[in-house]
Write a protein that holds these residues in place. Sequence first.
Motif, short mmCIF file in Angstrom:
data_model
loop_
_atom_site.label_atom_id
_atom_site.label_comp_id
_atom_site.label_asym_id
_atom_site.label_seq_id
_atom_site.Cartn_x
_atom_site.Cartn_y
_atom_site.Cartn_z
N ASP A 286 -29.46 -12.40 55.71
CA ASP A 286 -29.87 -11.06 56.10
C ASP A 286 -28.79 -10.44 56.98
N PRO A 287 -28.04 -9.44 56.47
CA PRO A 287 -26.96 -8.84 57.27
C PRO A 287 -27.43 -8.31 58.62
N ALA A 288 -28.68 -7.84 58.70
CA ALA A 288 -29.17 -7.26 59.95
C ALA A 288 -29.37 -8.30 61.04
N SER A 289 -29.40 -9.58 60.67
CA SER A 289 -29.65 -10.63 61.65
C SER A 289 -28.36 -11.22 62.23
N LEU A 290 -27.20 -10.78 61.73
CA LEU A 290 -25.93 -11.38 62.12
C LEU A 290 -25.32 -10.67 63.34
N SER A 291 -24.52 -11.40 64.07
CA SER A 291 -23.84 -10.84 65.24
C SER A 291 -22.73 -9.90 64.81
N ASN A 292 -22.46 -8.90 65.64
CA ASN A 292 -21.40 -7.95 65.34
C ASN A 292 -20.03 -8.60 65.44
N TYR A 293 -19.15 -8.19 64.52
CA TYR A 293 -17.78 -8.69 64.53
C TYR A 293 -16.84 -7.55 64.24
N GLY A 294 -15.78 -7.44 65.04
CA GLY A 294 -14.71 -6.49 64.75
C GLY A 294 -15.07 -5.04 65.04
N ASP A 295 -14.10 -4.18 64.75
CA ASP A 295 -14.20 -2.74 65.00
C ASP A 295 -14.14 -2.00 63.68
N VAL A 296 -15.19 -1.24 63.37
CA VAL A 296 -15.24 -0.53 62.08
C VAL A 296 -14.76 0.91 62.19
N SER A 297 -14.32 1.33 63.36
CA SER A 297 -13.97 2.74 63.57
C SER A 297 -12.77 3.17 62.72
N GLN A 298 -11.92 2.22 62.33
CA GLN A 298 -10.74 2.56 61.53
C GLN A 298 -10.98 2.40 60.03
N ILE A 299 -12.19 2.05 59.64
CA ILE A 299 -12.51 1.90 58.21
C ILE A 299 -13.00 3.25 57.68
N SER A 300 -12.32 3.77 56.68
CA SER A 300 -12.74 5.05 56.09
C SER A 300 -13.85 4.82 55.08
N GLY A 301 -14.34 5.92 54.49
CA GLY A 301 -15.41 5.80 53.51
C GLY A 301 -16.65 6.54 53.96
N ASN A 302 -17.58 6.79 53.02
CA ASN A 302 -18.72 7.66 53.31
C ASN A 302 -20.00 6.93 53.69
N VAL A 303 -19.99 5.59 53.77
CA VAL A 303 -21.17 4.92 54.29
C VAL A 303 -21.14 5.01 55.81
N THR A 304 -22.28 4.88 56.44
CA THR A 304 -22.38 5.06 57.88
C THR A 304 -21.69 3.91 58.63
N PRO A 305 -21.29 4.13 59.88
CA PRO A 305 -20.71 3.05 60.67
C PRO A 305 -21.62 1.83 60.76
N HIS A 306 -22.94 2.07 60.80
CA HIS A 306 -23.88 0.95 60.88
C HIS A 306 -23.77 0.07 59.63
N VAL A 307 -23.72 0.68 58.45
CA VAL A 307 -23.59 -0.08 57.21
C VAL A 307 -22.25 -0.79 57.17
N LYS A 308 -21.17 -0.12 57.58
CA LYS A 308 -19.86 -0.77 57.63
C LYS A 308 -19.89 -2.00 58.53
N GLN A 309 -20.58 -1.89 59.67
CA GLN A 309 -20.66 -3.02 60.59
C GLN A 309 -21.40 -4.19 59.95
#
Length: 225
Positions: free
Chosen positions: A49-72
């Motif tokens: 379950d992706p929602a249960s995993l710990s955050n890793y890295g910085d998604v601010s430099q990832i382009s694309g039209n999905v939300t930052p939450h989904v990228k994370q």
Amino acid sequence: MSPRPTSTAYASGAAPQEAYTPLSPPSDKLRLKGSPLSPCASSRTAWVDPASLSNYGDVSQISGNVTPHVKQLILNTFMAYGAGDESCFGHAVAKSVKFVDMSVSRCEEKHGRMDATTVAEVVVTKSMLNGAGMLHGGCVAFLIDNTPLIALGLVQNVNGVGVTQAMNILFHSPAPNGSCLRIISTSVAMGGRIMSARCEIIEKRTGRIVASAYLNKMQPSMAKL
């Protein structure tokens, strides 16, 4: 932030026009597609379950039209499931992979069904080479095994992690030490248990195709895990 490439291999011709978000609150467990949607009915939760995993890295430099939450969530899943800890196979390679774009768009040819595309980059290092000094075929398979099905699943509220069932790889040209590879993966289909995607690995500086692949993933039987 650099603009999204105008031409992406295998990407849908339909230009994304909105930011896609999951169909349910982020705290909800992702359901397996085809499971009962009624809150009173029994349902199986995802084996990863992706929602249960710990955050890793910085998604601010990832382009694309999905939300930052989904990228994370995509990045978290890649690192927790694809990379694992330091003793896991391919850990150092996975840590060197940098995602640059994560996007979802509706495909006119598929009557409005959604496609997901992820683009990542990695520089070939000595630990990724075979005895001939070229990128090892096993490492190619490892890089291809990361698919955009997680992104598509998050948007559609189904689990897109899965386990690899089959992978067909074509090796087009070698990649020596120092090559900068661009890994472009696009979803093909997402069914009840079987999901498929395709991928191209391109040498960024020359445009040479290093490898291309088609792969199937499936939802594992929870009773067997």
